[in-house]
Write an enzyme that holds these catalytic residues in place. Structure first.
Site, PDB file in Angstrom:
ATOM      1  N   LEU A   1     -50.226  93.379  12.203  1.00 29.86           N
ATOM      2  CA  LEU A   1     -49.190  94.001  11.511  1.00 29.86           C
ATOM      3  C   LEU A   1     -49.464  95.452  11.067  1.00 29.86           C
ATOM      4  CD1 LEU A   1     -46.452  93.167  10.430  1.00 29.86           C
ATOM      5  CD2 LEU A   1     -47.541  92.459   8.330  1.00 29.86           C
ATOM      6  N   HIS A   2     -49.176  96.431  12.238  1.00 31.38           N
ATOM      7  CA  HIS A   2     -49.467  97.690  12.222  1.00 31.38           C
ATOM      8  C   HIS A   2     -48.604  98.671  11.020  1.00 31.38           C
ATOM      9  CE1 HIS A   2     -50.777  96.860  16.443  1.00 31.38           C
ATOM     10  NE2 HIS A   2     -49.268  96.423  16.541  1.00 31.38           N
ATOM     11  N   ASP A   3     -47.329  98.826  11.105  1.00 32.29           N
ATOM     12  CA  ASP A   3     -46.953  99.902  10.192  1.00 32.29           C
ATOM     13  C   ASP A   3     -46.875  99.502   8.725  1.00 32.29           C
ATOM     14  OD1 ASP A   3     -46.253 101.157  12.280  1.00 32.29           O
ATOM     15  OD2 ASP A   3     -44.032 100.159  12.701  1.00 32.29           O
TER      16      ASP A   3
ATOM     17  N   THR B   1     -55.455  98.500  12.336  1.00 32.09           N
ATOM     18  CA  THR B   1     -54.234  97.488  12.355  1.00 32.09           C
ATOM     19  C   THR B   1     -54.596  96.421  12.980  1.00 32.09           C
ATOM     20  OG1 THR B   1     -53.155  98.333  14.242  1.00 32.09           O
ATOM     21  CG2 THR B   1     -52.671  99.476  12.237  1.00 32.09           C
TER      22      THR B   1
ATOM     23  N   SER C   1     -49.421  99.313   7.164  1.00 26.06           N
ATOM     24  CA  SER C   1     -50.670  99.735   6.574  1.00 26.06           C
ATOM     25  C   SER C   1     -50.424 101.188   6.062  1.00 26.06           C
ATOM     26  CB  SER C   1     -51.621 100.125   7.815  1.00 26.06           C
ATOM     27  OG  SER C   1     -51.136 100.620   8.944  1.00 26.06           O
TER      28      SER C   1
END
Length: 314
Positions: A243-245, A197, A247
């Site tokens: 932008l983690h989630d 991420t 993914s």
């Protein structure tokens, strides 16, 4: 064409959670969202539930039920992240308060009921926050472990270390005991750690493309990302924040964007120094059996092309 998946999204919005939910909303041909479950994490439960419902109304998806789950971790005191996400969790844009109500059924009971009702191996769990709800469901109904198609999660880190402590990523650190239960459950797991991420940066150009879509959801998302990235830009010195989630959802839509390997992952639950660390046997130096597909690389341009193209559909 990617198969149409039945998914449950378990989440604690968070601007990046909002982006993940919106990506799923914009992909109805590939995804049937059975429900959205709130868990305490980035902000307390009442706010994570509120934020899910705000996103539903922003995207005209009030047809999807929202369930409230765990208010606190299994054994540890609650930990939140207002310093990153703002006091509401969705700071940035001016957003209307939601009018839709959450369901009366508890998220854990919804999860169990759904997994027992749907054919085995047909429901994917998408976890964007702490794993408390999933762990509680496994404790209450252990038989659901064999019915989950797979669990795709954002959490953990190895070569990148942690983002809330030197050793731990936030989602795992919030409830390491829950993560330990999940990783020992036998459920097929796909893990999106910080190592992947941190390659998905919300550069000014990428955020501008989302804003230029011009729709109410897209403009709200651009304003969320501009608020959200300020913390990581200062912290990492990067052009934009990770932008983690999204993914998690992007992996289900276009798995070819991602690369990783099957590894054993153990969760540290005893040492306060490394509490919540995801101990990934990347180099296979132990005899421990792999229990997760750990993702390390991503086509970041392809990821943001997917995100922008789908957001334009909302």
């Amino acid at each position: 064409m990617v198969e149409r998946r039945k998914i449950i999204i378990d989440t604690d919005p968070g601007q990046d959670d909002a982006a993940a939910i919106m990506l799923a909303f914009a992909s109805p041909d590939e995804m049937e969202i059975l429900g959205l479950c709130a868990v305490a994490g980035n902000v307390p439960l009442k706010l994570t539930s509120r934020n899910i419902r705000i996103i539903c109304e922003l995207c005209n998806r009030t047809d999807i039920p929202v369930y409230e789950g765990a208010e606190k971790p299994l054994v540890r005191k609650p930990i939140t992240a207002e310093h990153v996400h703002g006091n509401t969790g969705l700071d940035g844009p001016v957003l209307d308060e939601p009018t839709m109500a959450a369901q009366t059924q508890h998220a854990v009971d919804f999860m169990i009921e759904t997994l027992l009702r749907e054919p085995a191996g047909t429901v994917t769990l998408c976890t964007l926050g702490a794993l408390t709800n999933v762990a509680l469901a496994l404790q209450k109904a252990p038989e659901i472990a064999g019915r989950v198609k797979e669990l795709v999660m954002m959490g953990g880190g190895f070569f990148e270390g942690g983002n809330i402590t030197p050793a731990a990523e936030f989602n795992i650190y919030v409830d390491p005991q829950a993560a330990d239960i999940v990783f020992r459950s036998g459920i097929p797991i796909v893990m999106m750690p910080l190592d992947v991420t941190h390659k998905l940066l919300t550069t000014k150009e990428r955020v501008a493309r989302i804003r230029d879509i011009g729709s109410k959801p897209a403009i709200a998302m651009a304003e969320m990302l501009e608020f959200f990235e300020r913390f990581d830009v200062e912290k990492y010195g990067s052009d934009g924040g990770p932008l983690h989630d999204p993914s998690v959802i992007a992996y289900l839509l276009k798995p070819e964007l991602f690369q990783g390997r099957d590894c054993n992952v153990e969760i540290e639950v005893n040492s306060e120094l490394t509490m919540g660390m995801t101990v990934v046997d990347w180099w296979r130096v132990t005899e421990r059996e792999p229990n997760a597909l750990v993702i390390r690389n991503v086509d970041s341009d392809g990821f943001f092309e997917l995100l922008t193209e789908r957001f334009a559909r909302l």
